[in-house]
Design a protein around this motif. Sequence first.
Motif, PDB file in Angstrom:
ATOM      1  N   ALA A  59       0.836  -1.206   0.000  1.00  0.00           N
ATOM      2  CA  ALA A  59       0.000   0.000   0.000  1.00  0.00           C
ATOM      3  C   ALA A  59       0.870   1.254   0.000  1.00  0.00           C
ATOM      4  CB  ALA A  59      -0.937  -0.002   1.206  1.00  0.00           C
ATOM      5  N   VAL A  60       1.968   1.202   0.762  1.00  0.00           N
ATOM      6  CA  VAL A  60       2.888   2.350   0.763  1.00  0.00           C
ATOM      7  C   VAL A  60       3.516   2.495  -0.622  1.00  0.00           C
ATOM      8  CG1 VAL A  60       4.970   3.349   1.772  1.00  0.00           C
ATOM      9  CG2 VAL A  60       3.348   2.137   3.229  1.00  0.00           C
ATOM     10  N   LEU A  61       3.955   1.375  -1.198  1.00  0.00           N
ATOM     11  CA  LEU A  61       4.536   1.434  -2.553  1.00  0.00           C
ATOM     12  C   LEU A  61       3.534   2.035  -3.532  1.00  0.00           C
ATOM     13  CD1 LEU A  61       6.619  -1.821  -3.142  1.00  0.00           C
ATOM     14  CD2 LEU A  61       7.182   0.285  -1.933  1.00  0.00           C
ATOM     15  N   ARG A  62       2.287   1.563  -3.450  1.00  0.00           N
ATOM     16  CA  ARG A  62       1.252   2.065  -4.362  1.00  0.00           C
ATOM     17  C   ARG A  62       1.122   3.588  -4.207  1.00  0.00           C
ATOM     18  NH1 ARG A  62      -2.369  -1.825  -3.121  1.00  0.00           N
ATOM     19  NH2 ARG A  62      -1.563  -3.235  -4.714  1.00  0.00           N
ATOM     20  N   SER A  63       1.132   4.030  -2.958  1.00  0.00           N
ATOM     21  CA  SER A  63       0.963   5.459  -2.692  1.00  0.00           C
ATOM     22  C   SER A  63       2.148   6.277  -3.201  1.00  0.00           C
ATOM     23  CB  SER A  63       0.778   5.652  -1.185  1.00  0.00           C
ATOM     24  OG  SER A  63       0.747   7.009  -0.875  1.00  0.00           O
ATOM     25  N   ILE A  64       3.376   5.807  -2.915  1.00  0.00           N
ATOM     26  CA  ILE A  64       4.523   6.611  -3.339  1.00  0.00           C
ATOM     27  C   ILE A  64       4.788   6.454  -4.834  1.00  0.00           C
ATOM     28  CG2 ILE A  64       5.566   6.748  -1.054  1.00  0.00           C
ATOM     29  CD1 ILE A  64       7.439   4.551  -1.662  1.00  0.00           C
ATOM     30  N   PHE A  65       4.430   5.327  -5.419  1.00  0.00           N
ATOM     31  CA  PHE A  65       4.535   5.188  -6.876  1.00  0.00           C
ATOM     32  C   PHE A  65       3.560   6.163  -7.546  1.00  0.00           C
ATOM     33  CE2 PHE A  65       6.433   0.689  -7.674  1.00  0.00           C
ATOM     34  CZ  PHE A  65       7.486   0.996  -6.846  1.00  0.00           C
ATOM     35  N   ASN A  66       2.320   6.148  -7.075  1.00  0.00           N
ATOM     36  CA  ASN A  66       1.317   7.077  -7.593  1.00  0.00           C
ATOM     37  C   ASN A  66       1.803   8.517  -7.490  1.00  0.00           C
ATOM     38  OD1 ASN A  66      -1.236   6.665  -8.784  1.00  0.00           O
ATOM     39  ND2 ASN A  66      -1.858   5.464  -6.996  1.00  0.00           N
ATOM     40  N   TYR A  67       2.443   8.821  -6.383  1.00  0.00           N
ATOM     41  CA  TYR A  67       2.941  10.171  -6.159  1.00  0.00           C
ATOM     42  C   TYR A  67       4.056  10.521  -7.142  1.00  0.00           C
ATOM     43  CZ  TYR A  67       5.521  13.990  -3.954  1.00  0.00           C
ATOM     44  OH  TYR A  67       6.176  15.163  -3.728  1.00  0.00           O
ATOM     45  N   ILE A  68       4.997   9.592  -7.302  1.00  0.00           N
ATOM     46  CA  ILE A  68       6.243   9.951  -7.989  1.00  0.00           C
ATOM     47  C   ILE A  68       6.158   9.771  -9.504  1.00  0.00           C
ATOM     48  CG2 ILE A  68       7.564   7.769  -8.023  1.00  0.00           C
ATOM     49  CD1 ILE A  68       8.860  11.133  -6.642  1.00  0.00           C
ATOM     50  N   MET A  69       5.231   8.945  -9.991  1.00  0.00           N
ATOM     51  CA  MET A  69       5.185   8.667 -11.431  1.00  0.00           C
ATOM     52  C   MET A  69       5.080   9.927 -12.280  1.00  0.00           C
ATOM     53  SD  MET A  69       3.362   4.970 -12.132  1.00  0.00           S
ATOM     54  CE  MET A  69       1.783   5.466 -11.505  1.00  0.00           C
ATOM     55  N   PRO A  70       4.191  10.872 -11.962  1.00  0.00           N
ATOM     56  CA  PRO A  70       4.141  12.088 -12.794  1.00  0.00           C
ATOM     57  C   PRO A  70       5.466  12.858 -12.786  1.00  0.00           C
ATOM     58  CG  PRO A  70       2.183  11.924 -11.397  1.00  0.00           C
ATOM     59  CD  PRO A  70       3.151  10.874 -10.927  1.00  0.00           C
ATOM     60  N   TYR A  71       6.203  12.778 -11.683  1.00  0.00           N
ATOM     61  CA  TYR A  71       7.504  13.447 -11.628  1.00  0.00           C
ATOM     62  C   TYR A  71       8.518  12.737 -12.520  1.00  0.00           C
ATOM     63  CZ  TYR A  71       5.900  16.159  -7.595  1.00  0.00           C
ATOM     64  OH  TYR A  71       5.224  17.019  -6.780  1.00  0.00           O
ATOM     65  N   LEU A  72       8.483  11.384 -12.485  1.00  0.00           N
ATOM     66  CA  LEU A  72       9.444  10.627 -13.294  1.00  0.00           C
ATOM     67  C   LEU A  72       9.185  10.855 -14.781  1.00  0.00           C
ATOM     68  CD1 LEU A  72       9.684   7.253 -11.309  1.00  0.00           C
ATOM     69  CD2 LEU A  72      11.012   9.356 -11.054  1.00  0.00           C
ATOM     70  N   LEU A  73       7.943  11.217 -15.121  1.00  0.00           N
ATOM     71  CA  LEU A  73       7.613  11.521 -16.520  1.00  0.00           C
ATOM     72  C   LEU A  73       7.817  13.002 -16.836  1.00  0.00           C
ATOM     73  CD1 LEU A  73       4.327   9.421 -16.810  1.00  0.00           C
ATOM     74  CD2 LEU A  73       6.553   8.866 -17.827  1.00  0.00           C
ATOM     75  N   GLY A  74       8.182  13.797 -15.838  1.00  0.00           N
ATOM     76  CA  GLY A  74       8.379  15.225 -16.045  1.00  0.00           C
ATOM     77  C   GLY A  74       7.085  16.018 -16.139  1.00  0.00           C
ATOM     78  N   TRP A  75       5.955  15.367 -15.816  1.00  0.00           N
ATOM     79  CA  TRP A  75       4.681  16.086 -15.907  1.00  0.00           C
ATOM     80  C   TRP A  75       4.592  17.199 -14.871  1.00  0.00           C
ATOM     81  CZ3 TRP A  75      -0.361  14.035 -18.190  1.00  0.00           C
ATOM     82  CH2 TRP A  75      -0.087  13.265 -19.334  1.00  0.00           C
ATOM     83  N   ASN A  76       5.290  17.029 -13.754  1.00  0.00           N
ATOM     84  CA  ASN A  76       5.277  18.097 -12.745  1.00  0.00           C
ATOM     85  C   ASN A  76       5.911  19.368 -13.307  1.00  0.00           C
ATOM     86  OD1 ASN A  76       7.938  16.815 -12.626  1.00  0.00           O
ATOM     87  ND2 ASN A  76       8.315  18.260 -10.967  1.00  0.00           N
ATOM     88  N   ALA A  77       6.913  19.196 -14.165  1.00  0.00           N
ATOM     89  CA  ALA A  77       7.579  20.371 -14.739  1.00  0.00           C
ATOM     90  C   ALA A  77       6.622  21.111 -15.667  1.00  0.00           C
ATOM     91  CB  ALA A  77       8.844  19.954 -15.486  1.00  0.00           C
ATOM     92  N   PHE A  78       5.842  20.338 -16.418  1.00  0.00           N
ATOM     93  CA  PHE A  78       4.792  20.965 -17.219  1.00  0.00           C
ATOM     94  C   PHE A  78       3.743  21.596 -16.302  1.00  0.00           C
ATOM     95  CE2 PHE A  78       0.362  20.265 -18.585  1.00  0.00           C
ATOM     96  CZ  PHE A  78       0.284  21.246 -19.565  1.00  0.00           C
ATOM     97  N   ALA A  79       3.289  20.820 -15.315  1.00  0.00           N
ATOM     98  CA  ALA A  79       2.206  21.278 -14.437  1.00  0.00           C
ATOM     99  C   ALA A  79       2.593  22.562 -13.710  1.00  0.00           C
ATOM    100  CB  ALA A  79       1.842  20.179 -13.430  1.00  0.00           C
ATOM    101  N   SER A  80       3.867  22.681 -13.358  1.00  0.00           N
ATOM    102  CA  SER A  80       4.276  23.861 -12.589  1.00  0.00           C
ATOM    103  C   SER A  80       4.271  25.120 -13.442  1.00  0.00           C
ATOM    104  CB  SER A  80       5.663  23.634 -11.981  1.00  0.00           C
ATOM    105  OG  SER A  80       6.630  23.649 -13.004  1.00  0.00           O
TER     106      SER A  80
END
Lengths: 210, 210, 210, 210
Positions: free
Chosen positions: A173-194
């Motif tokens: 469950a922790v993995l699911r939560s932190i994977f969900n959290y980090i995946m958009p960052y690993l794809l660079g979507w946070n850089a777009f989102a920001s």
Amino acid sequence: SFRVKCYRSNLDEPKPFPPLPQHPPVAELPQRVYADYSVYTRMGVLTLTPKPPQFDAKASGAFSVSREGYMLLQFAPSISTEEPIYDWNQKQVFSLSVTEMGTLISLGAMDSWEFFRKTANAKSGIEVRKVLKVEPLLDITGHSFSLSVYKKPVDKEEIEERLYLPVTRADLAVLRSIFNYIMPYLLGWNAFASTIKPEVYNQVNRTNRL
Amino acid sequence: SFRVKCYRSNLDEPKPFPPLPQHPPVAELPQRVYADYSVYTRMGVLTLTPKPPQFDAKASGAFSVSREGYMLLQFAPSISTEEPIYDWNQKQVFSLSVTEMGTLISLGAMDSWEFFRKTANAKSGIEVRKVLKVEPLLDITGHSFSLSVYKKPVDKEEIEERLYLPVTRADLAVLRSIFNYIMPYLLGWNAFASTIKPEVYNQVNRTNRL
Amino acid sequence: SFRVKCYRSNLDEPKPFPPLPQHPPVAELPQRVYADYSVYTRMGVLTLTPKPPQFDAKASGAFSVSREGYMLLQFAPSISTEEPIYDWNQKQVFSLSVTEMGTLISLGAMDSWEFFRKTANAKSGIEVRKVLKVEPLLDITGHSFSLSVYKKPVDKEEIEERLYLPVTRADLAVLRSIFNYIMPYLLGWNAFASTIKPEVYNQVNRTNRL
Amino acid sequence: SFRVKCYRSNLDEPKPFPPLPQHPPVAELPQRVYADYSVYTRMGVLTLTPKPPQFDAKASGAFSVSREGYMLLQFAPSISTEEPIYDWNQKQVFSLSVTEMGTLISLGAMDSWEFFRKTANAKSGIEVRKVLKVEPLLDITGHSFSLSVYKKPVDKEEIEERLYLPVTRADLAVLRSIFNYIMPYLLGWNAFASTIKPEVYNQVNRTNRL
């Protein structure tokens, strides 16, 4: 990273860091932070470390993602049946792509999956195959992670090293939560989102710039 | 965009960090970042690119969202059965609204959905209809995305172009995760959320300003 | 913390915005914010407060997480059957690790779990055992949280104090949501994630610095 | 808000905002952004607007949340059976607390829920009761939102106004996603979370300041 450039005007000053005497004159270079998450079991430890994507600057000054980030999995066995003492000399690694992280996240309680890798070292000629098998534990309290590493030196028998870790549902469950959290960052979507800000994407800027 | 302004006051100073000769001193204009996610299959590729919302400035100086962002889907077929070679000349596009992203996210393992579009080009008189059908794969390993594009020139027969992609459950999990992540941004909720700070919304400011 | 430095260079100027007379010019020190979430029930109240991780500065100037954050649970009983009056003098506390938060998040509607703690006070010799039991309510409208605290002074009988709270499914959904939100922060992953920027991880920087 | 204070050094200049001539000299006061999400149905429209929490400054300079934020629901009926024309003069409002948002999020496909409100206007003596009923649609394609508002003037009969909206599963998925996103903000947890930085929570600062 902002502060850095403002600090630049102080370049002639010595900047001892760390130690931080009181109020840290923050990072000269963009700050680096290392974060991971470890799953400790009686059979061994699994440490997960996210690795950032890479960006490319285009001629326009815009950036695009040139390489996706990934998740580094490091396995180390326990060398004691009494207490958890982990031998990092025997560690094995396996990297998960974002899509493979999606596989793990979407794995149902009774589902299994196998991840494969195959590489050959050009110099030594050693072929390495890796299989990471994720299967439900018999008592359904989680999933087992078993990593098999096969090394085949030229003209020799293949050697197998195997690591087995029982991972609880809570840790999944922790993995699911932190994977969900980090995946958009690993794809660079946070850089777009920001970049989504009223002062960037509005009528005035649009007519002038798009 | 802020950094720029600091840079400017120091323009006469040497700026040894980092030496970025190729591209302009970052973000003279607000930084642009392009991010997407591609699902590669043996039948073709699906690339998803988030498109930002637009904001309007009100007389009060506040901003509101004037147009929701959306998700651009680009499909390209594979032109080889042996290896994945994608022909972007045959690409077709389809844009999903935030609500339609919600449809995709909430699609159960056995659920299907169809998305429709209909447009007419005023000049050429060509009518274009598009149908994006998302259905469970027969072996339940994911969903198929099939996009049919119907073009009807005036006084001519309708032409159909069709693209079919089998998308695995793992890729759907990634889509679910990044859709969940990006939807509040496409609605501009992040811009609202980023104003939630103690220094903005507190007793003192409230009495003075609300 | 940054704003401070700008303020300082302008200290001689009038600063008409905003006039915050009561409290000190914000964040001479880095800003501190306290946030929690309370579940109010007829039997008592449960207040959840996230506690931050600790970081270590390495010789390289990079940071790593030295201690994970956690979630502090504070229980106080109601001392009235008519209206909710909570007695904080009888409060009991229990801290959940990130993994234990994962356990709570992944608890199915019919699942139960027990969390244990055992400590001994070196000076007083009092042994303290704590058991937090989370079980489905009989009417399946949520889960009960019952906390038993056993204190055993030297050469004396063990004393038990017990607190019981029925927590609705709605409150559990909020806990699930805020746990999911805060877990990456408690692990320091947000600090890593916030370094993922085009200006940090790009080709130019890579060749120079990695 | 940062940029503002740096701009301060330009206080003697006129700052016309808006209109924004080219490159907006950003908000004099902390920026305000309005964001919402509208669910359009043939029976009417439901607009959801998040409302921020309030913070209190403590003597120590730290902030704590003094009032949770909430979600404002605005319902307006359609006055045409042919096309969607919404009559905002007949609008009714209902505010959801964070816990009630949790109720909506955790509502299963076949679950129902009722939310109640009761207020009395001291001056007019009018009692107002509101009931928001959320029930599965008969064809299980979503949930209906029906809001009944009962007004009882002194010595008069109670008047009922009713609004009914069928909300699709897709829209509920969007609500679930944006509720999940915004709930930690409405509780002010983001303000706490944004203080979790290596430069704030590290060994050096701890010894000096905690």
